[in-house]
Design an enzyme around this catalytic site. Structure first.
Site, PDB file in Angstrom:
ATOM      1  N   CYS A   1       0.875  -1.168   0.000  1.00  0.00           N
ATOM      2  CA  CYS A   1       0.000   0.000   0.000  1.00  0.00           C
ATOM      3  C   CYS A   1       0.911   1.216   0.000  1.00  0.00           C
ATOM      4  O   CYS A   1       1.621   1.471   0.967  1.00  0.00           O
ATOM      5  CB  CYS A   1      -0.881  -0.016   1.245  1.00  0.00           C
TER       6      CYS A   1
ATOM      7  N   GLU B   1      -3.888   1.123  -5.869  1.00  0.00           N
ATOM      8  CA  GLU B   1      -2.895   0.207  -6.424  1.00  0.00           C
ATOM      9  C   GLU B   1      -2.805   0.456  -7.918  1.00  0.00           C
ATOM     10  O   GLU B   1      -3.749   0.966  -8.530  1.00  0.00           O
ATOM     11  CB  GLU B   1      -3.276  -1.255  -6.174  1.00  0.00           C
TER      12      GLU B   1
END
Length: 195
Positions: free
Chosen positions: A2, A97
């Site tokens: 992340c 992402e």
């Protein structure tokens, strides 16, 4: 992994959602990146508090800050073992992402919990008391085609246990699992995604 997340919520909403007595300090901006000061929530003296901490732990063996910590190896790694009782929540409205597609493009994908405006990612506060790393785990099946890791999103009913200083890490490590209660992924770049 992340490496970007979003906090697109009013501080009074965050205060109410996470049961804070005082309004937390607002982060600068909406999309958070490594080294930014990000909002965290922990417990001190039995009360929840909101603070801004630098995203990424500084370590001697890497020039880049450690922005993520793998749930599966936390208790085995010397870097993270001392932090296991320094747990916090990292509020977010989404994380991002960049999915690798069959055409080689990497479209930016916004991933969020479908039935909640806010959620909490599991975090660990650095030994310096001024930094945080986000814990990651294997991805939920519905988003595994986007990335092989995801932040450890805590169910709302598990948030209090994660930041309860009276519980050991062994008591709460089972909370670090893929969140599969309804995630949605949207292509931010508006390009077709071919998986």
């Amino acid at each position: 992994m992340c490496s970007r997340f979003e906090v697109k919520a009013a501080m009074k909403k965050i205060k109410k959602r996470f049961g804070l007595k005082l309004s937390p300090p607002p982060p600068h901006g909406v999309e958070m990146a490594p080294t930014d000061r990000v909002l965290t929530i922990d417990t001190q003296g039995g009360l929840r508090r909101g603070r801004l901490l630098g995203w990424g732990l500084k370590v001697d063996w890497d020039a880049k800050p450690l922005i993520n910590a793998r749930a599966e190896t936390l208790s085995a790694k010397a870097t993270f073992r001392p932090l296991l009782q320094r747990r916090c929540l990292v509020p977010a409205t989404a994380y991002f992402e960049w999915a690798l597609t069959s055409g080689g493009a990497k479209p930016k994908t916004r991933i969020h919990v479908e039935d909640a405006d806010l959620f909490a990612m599991a975090g660990l506060i650095g030994a310096d008391g001024d930094s945080v790393t986000i814990v990651t785990c294997a991805p939920a099946p519905g988003i595994a085609m986007i990335h092989d890791r995801m932040p450890a999103i805590l169910a709302p009913t598990d948030e209090a246990a994660w930041i309860d200083v009276g519980r050991t890490f062994t008591d709460v490590e089972n909370l670090l699992r893929p969140y599969d209660k309804g995630l949605r992924a949207d292509n931010v770049d508006q390009r077709p995604v071919l998986f």
